[in-house]
Write an enzyme that holds these catalytic residues in place. Structure first.
Site, PDB file in Angstrom:
ATOM      1  N   HIS A  52       0.827  -1.207   0.000  1.00 30.37           N
ATOM      2  CA  HIS A  52       0.000   0.000   0.000  1.00 30.37           C
ATOM      3  C   HIS A  52       0.860   1.255   0.000  1.00 30.37           C
ATOM      4  O   HIS A  52       1.049   1.906   1.031  1.00 30.37           O
ATOM      5  CB  HIS A  52      -0.932  -0.003   1.218  1.00 30.37           C
ATOM      6  N   HIS A  85      -0.276  -8.734   0.747  1.00 28.60           N
ATOM      7  CA  HIS A  85      -1.342  -8.869   1.758  1.00 28.60           C
ATOM      8  C   HIS A  85      -2.026 -10.214   1.729  1.00 28.60           C
ATOM      9  O   HIS A  85      -2.821 -10.519   2.614  1.00 28.60           O
ATOM     10  CB  HIS A  85      -2.384  -7.767   1.560  1.00 28.60           C
ATOM     11  N   CYS A 107       3.271 -12.060   2.066  1.00 27.16           N
ATOM     12  CA  CYS A 107       4.291 -12.075   3.127  1.00 27.16           C
ATOM     13  C   CYS A 107       4.195 -13.398   3.899  1.00 27.16           C
ATOM     14  O   CYS A 107       3.097 -13.817   4.282  1.00 27.16           O
ATOM     15  CB  CYS A 107       4.071 -10.907   4.078  1.00 27.16           C
ATOM     16  N   HIS A 135      -9.842  -4.581   4.601  1.00 31.41           N
ATOM     17  CA  HIS A 135      -8.417  -4.566   4.309  1.00 31.41           C
ATOM     18  C   HIS A 135      -8.095  -5.840   3.518  1.00 31.41           C
ATOM     19  O   HIS A 135      -8.628  -6.912   3.797  1.00 31.41           O
ATOM     20  CB  HIS A 135      -7.595  -4.527   5.600  1.00 31.41           C
ATOM     21  N   GLU A 137      -5.694  -7.857   3.505  1.00 34.01           N
ATOM     22  CA  GLU A 137      -5.227  -9.014   4.288  1.00 34.01           C
ATOM     23  C   GLU A 137      -6.403  -9.729   4.955  1.00 34.01           C
ATOM     24  O   GLU A 137      -6.471 -10.965   4.971  1.00 34.01           O
ATOM     25  CB  GLU A 137      -4.222  -8.557   5.355  1.00 34.01           C
ATOM     26  N   CYS A 205       2.883  -8.710  13.451  1.00 32.34           N
ATOM     27  CA  CYS A 205       4.226  -9.082  12.981  1.00 32.34           C
ATOM     28  C   CYS A 205       5.309  -8.249  13.671  1.00 32.34           C
ATOM     29  O   CYS A 205       5.030  -7.197  14.251  1.00 32.34           O
ATOM     30  CB  CYS A 205       4.308  -8.927  11.470  1.00 32.34           C
ATOM     31  N   ASN A 235      -0.706  -0.389   8.877  1.00 34.50           N
ATOM     32  CA  ASN A 235       0.323  -0.186   9.907  1.00 34.50           C
ATOM     33  C   ASN A 235       0.688   1.291  10.049  1.00 34.50           C
ATOM     34  O   ASN A 235       0.996   1.752  11.138  1.00 34.50           O
ATOM     35  CB  ASN A 235       1.530  -1.089   9.649  1.00 34.50           C
ATOM     36  N   SER A 277       5.347   0.182   4.360  1.00 35.95           N
ATOM     37  CA  SER A 277       5.338   0.186   2.894  1.00 35.95           C
ATOM     38  C   SER A 277       5.967   1.455   2.319  1.00 35.95           C
ATOM     39  O   SER A 277       5.866   1.707   1.117  1.00 35.95           O
ATOM     40  CB  SER A 277       3.903   0.113   2.368  1.00 35.95           C
TER      41      SER A 277
HETATM   42  S1  SF4 Z   1       3.972  -5.452   7.801  1.00 33.68           S
HETATM   43 FE1  SF4 Z   1       4.480  -7.445   8.694  1.00 33.68          FE
HETATM   44  S2  SF4 Z   1       3.007  -8.888   7.822  1.00 33.68           S
HETATM   45 FE2  SF4 Z   1       2.938  -7.020   6.553  1.00 33.68          FE
HETATM   46  S3  SF4 Z   1       4.389  -7.387   4.912  1.00 33.68           S
HETATM   47 FE3  SF4 Z   1       5.540  -6.402   6.547  1.00 33.68          FE
HETATM   48  S4  SF4 Z   1       6.444  -8.077   7.765  1.00 33.68           S
HETATM   49 FE4  SF4 Z   1       4.801  -8.939   6.504  1.00 33.68          FE
END
Ligand code: SF4
Length: 339
Positions: A52, A85, A107, A135, A137, A205, A235, A277
């Site tokens: 994203h 995602h 991921c 979302h 994910e 994570c 995030n 990201s």
């Molecule tokens: S934020 Fe965490 S779960 Fe998402 S891509 Fe990065 S390491 Fe993987």
């Protein structure tokens, strides 16, 4: 961009939160697209934003990647990459049925949550997923067991849950949630379903946890915190929330052009961080803008070092071999440094 204020209190300190920016999953997903563009016959399609961030997507589009929202936009026999995602199994099945050449950039830490969902579903559990509806994910994870999964976002949602057997309940979480809010949700779930099972802590994570820990430290030292990231980045939004919970005003910006002078008026210390990201060059541009306007000093507060790195998917290596090409050597720099 509006000119940053030079009158009044000047920003003397820029405090960079570390770790910030690219995580190992994002770094890997971007690398998968870059390598696929070199070894796969064009055109190479990517379903959804690979990560994203508009700047990342535009850079990959300029290199030749075609971004689509759904598989129906991908011609038969083409190569398609699934985003970091993750995807629901129905999407994977559709790609298989149509004979598309698939590279999965999900991921590995998202895949881990999918595997947990599959296992709990197989064992007959109702699965409560803590996450944000819509979302990418969450859509992918819910798709693993749509008949058995229930989505909640807040502790208050727990009372409204109606599961078939309260003795047989499991929970999972999205990987990019607020550590503190998720703890509250899990505690509420444990109170309502004392026999609930789940991961030993949660599925948040390492990268999400580390970036939030860094914000907690930096937010205590600054007057305002700028979070560089996309509006649809889970995030990055959580980093803004973490700062605001600590009563440090915080703003989400795509890049230096979004900075509003009034946010910084009177702010002697400005914190800067970036979602998982966000490429580091966007951080550098913001820092440079503030330094140019205020002559501020820059220092970094790093709460933990990261050295997580994920391997590339086997199907990418197979496709390179088929095309008699070799994948470029990975540069070995830490993800956050790779702009
Ligand atoms: S934020 Fe965490 S779960 Fe998402 S891509 Fe990065 S390491 Fe993987």
């Amino acid at each position: 961009m509006a000119t940053l204020p030079l009158a009044g209190a000047r920003t003397e300190d820029i405090v960079l939160a570390g770790p910030r920016g690219f995580c190992a999953g994002v770094d890997r997903a971007i690398e998968i697209v870059e390598q696929a563009l070199k070894v796969c016959p064009p055109p190479v399609y990517v379903r959804k934003e690979i990560v994203h961030n508009r700047h990342v997507v535009e850079a990959l589009r300029a290199k030749g990647a075609h971004f689509v929202d759904e598989l129906s936009e991908v011609p038969d026999d083409a190569t398609v990459i699934f985003s970091a995602h993750g995807i629901a199994p129905a999407v994977r099945e559709e790609a298989r049925r149509r004979g598309l050449r698939v590279i999965d950039a999900t991921c590995p830490l998202v895949t881990k949550v999918h595997l947990e969902a599959i296992r709990y579903a197989r064992e007959g559990y109702s699965i409560i997923l803590v996450g944000h509806a819509d979302h990418d994910e969450v859509v992918g994870t819910m798709g693993e067991a749509p008949d058995r999964m229930f989505l909640i976002a807040h502790p208050e949602d727990v009372d409204r849950l109606a599961v078939p057997d309260p003795e047989k309940v499991a929970y999972l979480t999205q990987t990019t949630l607020s550590v503190d809010d998720t703890r509250d949700c899990i505690e509420a779930l444990r109170r309502r379903f004392p026999r609930i099972v789940g991961p030993s802590k949660d599925d948040i994570c390492y990268a999400t946890q580390n970036r939030q820990a860094a914000v907690k430290t930096v937010a205590g030292e600054v007057d305002v915190l700028l979070v560089i990231g996309a509006a649809n980045s889970s995030n990055a939004n959580r980093l803004v929330e973490v700062s605001r919970v600590m009563r440090t005003p915080s703003y989400l910006i795509n890049d230096k052009h979004d900075i509003r002078p009034e946010w910084l008026a009177g702010a002697r210390r400005v914190g800067i961080t970036a979602g998982a990201s966000t490429p580091e060059f966007l951080v550098s541009e913001v820092v440079e803008e503030l330094r140019r306007a205020h002559g501020a000093q820059v220092r970094e507060v790093r709460v933990v070092e990261e050295d997580v790195r994920f391997g590339l998917p086997r199907e990418l290596e197979d496709m390179a071999r088929e095309a008699d090409k070799t994948l470029s050597a990975r540069d070995g720099t830490a993800p956050a440094e790779r702009a």
